[in-house]
Design a protein around this motif. Structure first.
Motif, PDB file in Angstrom:
ATOM      1  N   ALA A   1       0.846  -1.195   0.000  1.00  0.00           N
ATOM      2  CA  ALA A   1       0.000   0.000   0.000  1.00  0.00           C
ATOM      3  C   ALA A   1       0.875   1.235   0.000  1.00  0.00           C
ATOM      4  O   ALA A   1       1.943   1.259   0.588  1.00  0.00           O
ATOM      5  CB  ALA A   1      -0.898  -0.001   1.224  1.00  0.00           C
ATOM      6  N   ARG A   2       0.357   2.234  -0.631  1.00  0.00           N
ATOM      7  CA  ARG A   2       1.125   3.479  -0.620  1.00  0.00           C
ATOM      8  C   ARG A   2       0.556   4.405   0.428  1.00  0.00           C
ATOM      9  O   ARG A   2      -0.599   4.295   0.837  1.00  0.00           O
ATOM     10  CB  ARG A   2       1.153   4.083  -1.999  1.00  0.00           C
ATOM     11  N   LYS A   3       1.351   5.314   0.853  1.00  0.00           N
ATOM     12  CA  LYS A   3       0.935   6.296   1.841  1.00  0.00           C
ATOM     13  C   LYS A   3       0.685   7.604   1.105  1.00  0.00           C
ATOM     14  O   LYS A   3       1.472   8.026   0.268  1.00  0.00           O
ATOM     15  CB  LYS A   3       2.007   6.451   2.903  1.00  0.00           C
ATOM     16  N   VAL A   4      -0.455   8.208   1.433  1.00  0.00           N
ATOM     17  CA  VAL A   4      -0.851   9.463   0.801  1.00  0.00           C
ATOM     18  C   VAL A   4      -1.112  10.492   1.890  1.00  0.00           C
ATOM     19  O   VAL A   4      -1.196  10.170   3.070  1.00  0.00           O
ATOM     20  CB  VAL A   4      -2.108   9.284  -0.084  1.00  0.00           C
ATOM     21  N   ARG A   5      -1.275  11.728   1.474  1.00  0.00           N
ATOM     22  CA  ARG A   5      -1.570  12.813   2.409  1.00  0.00           C
ATOM     23  C   ARG A   5      -3.084  12.871   2.622  1.00  0.00           C
ATOM     24  O   ARG A   5      -3.853  12.870   1.668  1.00  0.00           O
ATOM     25  CB  ARG A   5      -1.071  14.121   1.815  1.00  0.00           C
ATOM     26  N   CYS A   6      -3.508  12.918   3.866  1.00  0.00           N
ATOM     27  CA  CYS A   6      -4.933  13.026   4.200  1.00  0.00           C
ATOM     28  C   CYS A   6      -5.468  14.346   3.645  1.00  0.00           C
ATOM     29  O   CYS A   6      -4.873  15.399   3.886  1.00  0.00           O
ATOM     30  CB  CYS A   6      -5.118  12.954   5.712  1.00  0.00           C
ATOM     31  N   PRO A   7      -6.575  14.307   2.899  1.00  0.00           N
ATOM     32  CA  PRO A   7      -7.113  15.539   2.329  1.00  0.00           C
ATOM     33  C   PRO A   7      -7.550  16.568   3.361  1.00  0.00           C
ATOM     34  O   PRO A   7      -7.609  17.754   3.062  1.00  0.00           O
ATOM     35  CB  PRO A   7      -8.330  15.073   1.523  1.00  0.00           C
ATOM     36  N   HIS A   8      -7.843  16.141   4.571  1.00  0.00           N
ATOM     37  CA  HIS A   8      -8.298  17.103   5.583  1.00  0.00           C
ATOM     38  C   HIS A   8      -7.149  17.656   6.427  1.00  0.00           C
ATOM     39  O   HIS A   8      -6.935  18.848   6.478  1.00  0.00           O
ATOM     40  CB  HIS A   8      -9.362  16.501   6.500  1.00  0.00           C
ATOM     41  N   CYS A   9      -6.424  16.769   7.092  1.00  0.00           N
ATOM     42  CA  CYS A   9      -5.413  17.248   8.048  1.00  0.00           C
ATOM     43  C   CYS A   9      -4.003  17.296   7.475  1.00  0.00           C
ATOM     44  O   CYS A   9      -3.117  17.898   8.066  1.00  0.00           O
ATOM     45  CB  CYS A   9      -5.420  16.382   9.305  1.00  0.00           C
TER      46      CYS A   9
ATOM     47  N   SER B   1      -1.630   8.955   5.488  1.00  0.00           N
ATOM     48  CA  SER B   1      -2.763   8.046   5.432  1.00  0.00           C
ATOM     49  C   SER B   1      -2.405   6.843   4.572  1.00  0.00           C
ATOM     50  O   SER B   1      -1.833   6.990   3.493  1.00  0.00           O
ATOM     51  CB  SER B   1      -3.976   8.768   4.835  1.00  0.00           C
ATOM     52  N   LEU B   2      -2.743   5.668   5.041  1.00  0.00           N
ATOM     53  CA  LEU B   2      -2.489   4.438   4.302  1.00  0.00           C
ATOM     54  C   LEU B   2      -3.580   4.273   3.256  1.00  0.00           C
ATOM     55  O   LEU B   2      -4.769   4.231   3.586  1.00  0.00           O
ATOM     56  CB  LEU B   2      -2.485   3.245   5.253  1.00  0.00           C
ATOM     57  N   TYR B   3      -3.207   4.207   1.983  1.00  0.00           N
ATOM     58  CA  TYR B   3      -4.184   4.037   0.911  1.00  0.00           C
ATOM     59  C   TYR B   3      -4.229   2.564   0.540  1.00  0.00           C
ATOM     60  O   TYR B   3      -3.569   2.105  -0.387  1.00  0.00           O
ATOM     61  CB  TYR B   3      -3.828   4.903  -0.297  1.00  0.00           C
ATOM     62  N   ALA B   4      -5.009   1.816   1.326  1.00  0.00           N
ATOM     63  CA  ALA B   4      -5.116   0.367   1.139  1.00  0.00           C
ATOM     64  C   ALA B   4      -6.451  -0.088   1.712  1.00  0.00           C
ATOM     65  O   ALA B   4      -7.066   0.621   2.516  1.00  0.00           O
ATOM     66  CB  ALA B   4      -3.975  -0.329   1.864  1.00  0.00           C
ATOM     67  N   PRO B   5      -6.913  -1.267   1.318  1.00  0.00           N
ATOM     68  CA  PRO B   5      -8.178  -1.781   1.844  1.00  0.00           C
ATOM     69  C   PRO B   5      -8.209  -1.872   3.378  1.00  0.00           C
ATOM     70  O   PRO B   5      -9.278  -1.817   3.974  1.00  0.00           O
ATOM     71  CB  PRO B   5      -8.288  -3.169   1.216  1.00  0.00           C
ATOM     72  N   GLU B   6      -7.054  -1.994   4.001  1.00  0.00           N
ATOM     73  CA  GLU B   6      -7.014  -2.063   5.457  1.00  0.00           C
ATOM     74  C   GLU B   6      -7.483  -0.761   6.105  1.00  0.00           C
ATOM     75  O   GLU B   6      -7.914  -0.754   7.248  1.00  0.00           O
ATOM     76  CB  GLU B   6      -5.595  -2.374   5.959  1.00  0.00           C
ATOM     77  N   ASN B   7      -7.358   0.342   5.407  1.00  0.00           N
ATOM     78  CA  ASN B   7      -7.793   1.638   5.928  1.00  0.00           C
ATOM     79  C   ASN B   7      -9.198   1.909   5.412  1.00  0.00           C
ATOM     80  O   ASN B   7      -9.381   2.360   4.290  1.00  0.00           O
ATOM     81  CB  ASN B   7      -6.844   2.754   5.496  1.00  0.00           C
ATOM     82  N   ARG B   8     -10.186   1.652   6.242  1.00  0.00           N
ATOM     83  CA  ARG B   8     -11.567   1.801   5.799  1.00  0.00           C
ATOM     84  C   ARG B   8     -11.973   3.253   5.570  1.00  0.00           C
ATOM     85  O   ARG B   8     -13.051   3.529   5.053  1.00  0.00           O
ATOM     86  CB  ARG B   8     -12.505   1.116   6.772  1.00  0.00           C
ATOM     87  N   TYR B   9     -11.150   4.210   5.976  1.00  0.00           N
ATOM     88  CA  TYR B   9     -11.466   5.627   5.807  1.00  0.00           C
ATOM     89  C   TYR B   9     -10.705   6.260   4.643  1.00  0.00           C
ATOM     90  O   TYR B   9     -10.750   7.470   4.468  1.00  0.00           O
ATOM     91  CB  TYR B   9     -11.160   6.394   7.100  1.00  0.00           C
ATOM     92  N   ARG B  10      -9.977   5.468   3.886  1.00  0.00           N
ATOM     93  CA  ARG B  10      -9.146   6.019   2.825  1.00  0.00           C
ATOM     94  C   ARG B  10      -9.941   6.893   1.879  1.00  0.00           C
ATOM     95  O   ARG B  10     -11.099   6.587   1.631  1.00  0.00           O
ATOM     96  CB  ARG B  10      -8.415   4.915   2.067  1.00  0.00           C
ATOM     97  N   PRO B  11      -9.451   7.970   1.398  1.00  0.00           N
ATOM     98  CA  PRO B  11      -8.087   8.467   1.493  1.00  0.00           C
ATOM     99  C   PRO B  11      -7.808   9.237   2.778  1.00  0.00           C
ATOM    100  O   PRO B  11      -6.732   9.786   2.947  1.00  0.00           O
ATOM    101  CB  PRO B  11      -7.980   9.404   0.296  1.00  0.00           C
TER     102      PRO B  11
ATOM    103  N   GLU C   1     -11.624   8.289  10.901  1.00  0.00           N
ATOM    104  CA  GLU C   1     -13.060   8.537  10.801  1.00  0.00           C
ATOM    105  C   GLU C   1     -13.362  10.020  11.040  1.00  0.00           C
ATOM    106  O   GLU C   1     -14.232  10.608  10.396  1.00  0.00           O
ATOM    107  CB  GLU C   1     -13.803   7.683  11.820  1.00  0.00           C
ATOM    108  N   ARG C   2     -12.620  10.634  11.944  1.00  0.00           N
ATOM    109  CA  ARG C   2     -12.809  12.054  12.262  1.00  0.00           C
ATOM    110  C   ARG C   2     -12.585  12.931  11.032  1.00  0.00           C
ATOM    111  O   ARG C   2     -13.418  13.788  10.712  1.00  0.00           O
ATOM    112  CB  ARG C   2     -11.868  12.472  13.389  1.00  0.00           C
ATOM    113  N   CYS C   3     -11.478  12.726  10.342  1.00  0.00           N
ATOM    114  CA  CYS C   3     -11.185  13.536   9.151  1.00  0.00           C
ATOM    115  C   CYS C   3     -12.233  13.304   8.070  1.00  0.00           C
ATOM    116  O   CYS C   3     -12.662  14.244   7.395  1.00  0.00           O
ATOM    117  CB  CYS C   3      -9.791  13.226   8.626  1.00  0.00           C
ATOM    118  N   ARG C   4     -12.665  12.074   7.907  1.00  0.00           N
ATOM    119  CA  ARG C   4     -13.691  11.774   6.911  1.00  0.00           C
ATOM    120  C   ARG C   4     -15.007  12.469   7.253  1.00  0.00           C
ATOM    121  O   ARG C   4     -15.664  13.046   6.393  1.00  0.00           O
ATOM    122  CB  ARG C   4     -13.900  10.269   6.808  1.00  0.00           C
ATOM    123  N   ALA C   5     -15.394  12.450   8.532  1.00  0.00           N
ATOM    124  CA  ALA C   5     -16.644  13.072   8.968  1.00  0.00           C
ATOM    125  C   ALA C   5     -16.589  14.586   8.815  1.00  0.00           C
ATOM    126  O   ALA C   5     -17.579  15.214   8.410  1.00  0.00           O
ATOM    127  CB  ALA C   5     -16.939  12.689  10.409  1.00  0.00           C
ATOM    128  N   ILE C   6     -15.469  15.190   9.122  1.00  0.00           N
ATOM    129  CA  ILE C   6     -15.326  16.644   8.969  1.00  0.00           C
ATOM    130  C   ILE C   6     -15.469  17.036   7.506  1.00  0.00           C
ATOM    131  O   ILE C   6     -16.149  18.005   7.161  1.00  0.00           O
ATOM    132  CB  ILE C   6     -13.984  17.131   9.554  1.00  0.00           C
TER     133      ILE C   6
END
Length: 68
Positions: free
Chosen positions: A8-16, A20-30, A34-39
């Motif tokens: 998996a590659r690591k990407v920058r979280c669009p919020h903070c 961020s791990l960009y892989a199926p293991e990260n259910r909140y990707r990208p 969960e906090r960043c996704r909700a915001i």
């Protein structure tokens, strides 16, 4: 068939901007959490983020009216 290691590659979280791990293991990707996704979702739902739209020119205005 066994699964190999996840590359998996690591990407920058669009919020903070954090890592961020960009892989199926990260259910909140990208997003990183969960906090960043909700915001981010909340910002869209309150129209803090908008996709600008330009109205199409109305071709009917250039033609003479056929109504008498």
């Amino acid at each position: 068939m066994s699964e190999g290691p996840s590359f998996a590659r690591k990407v920058r979280c669009p919020h903070c901007g954090g890592e961020s791990l960009y892989a199926p293991e990260n259910r909140y990707r990208p997003f990183c959490s969960e906090r960043c996704r909700a915001i981010d979702l909340g910002a869209w739902s309150t129209e803090q983020f908008r996709v600008e739209a330009h109205p199409e020119p109305d071709d009917d205005l250039d033609e003479p009216s056929l109504k008498h």
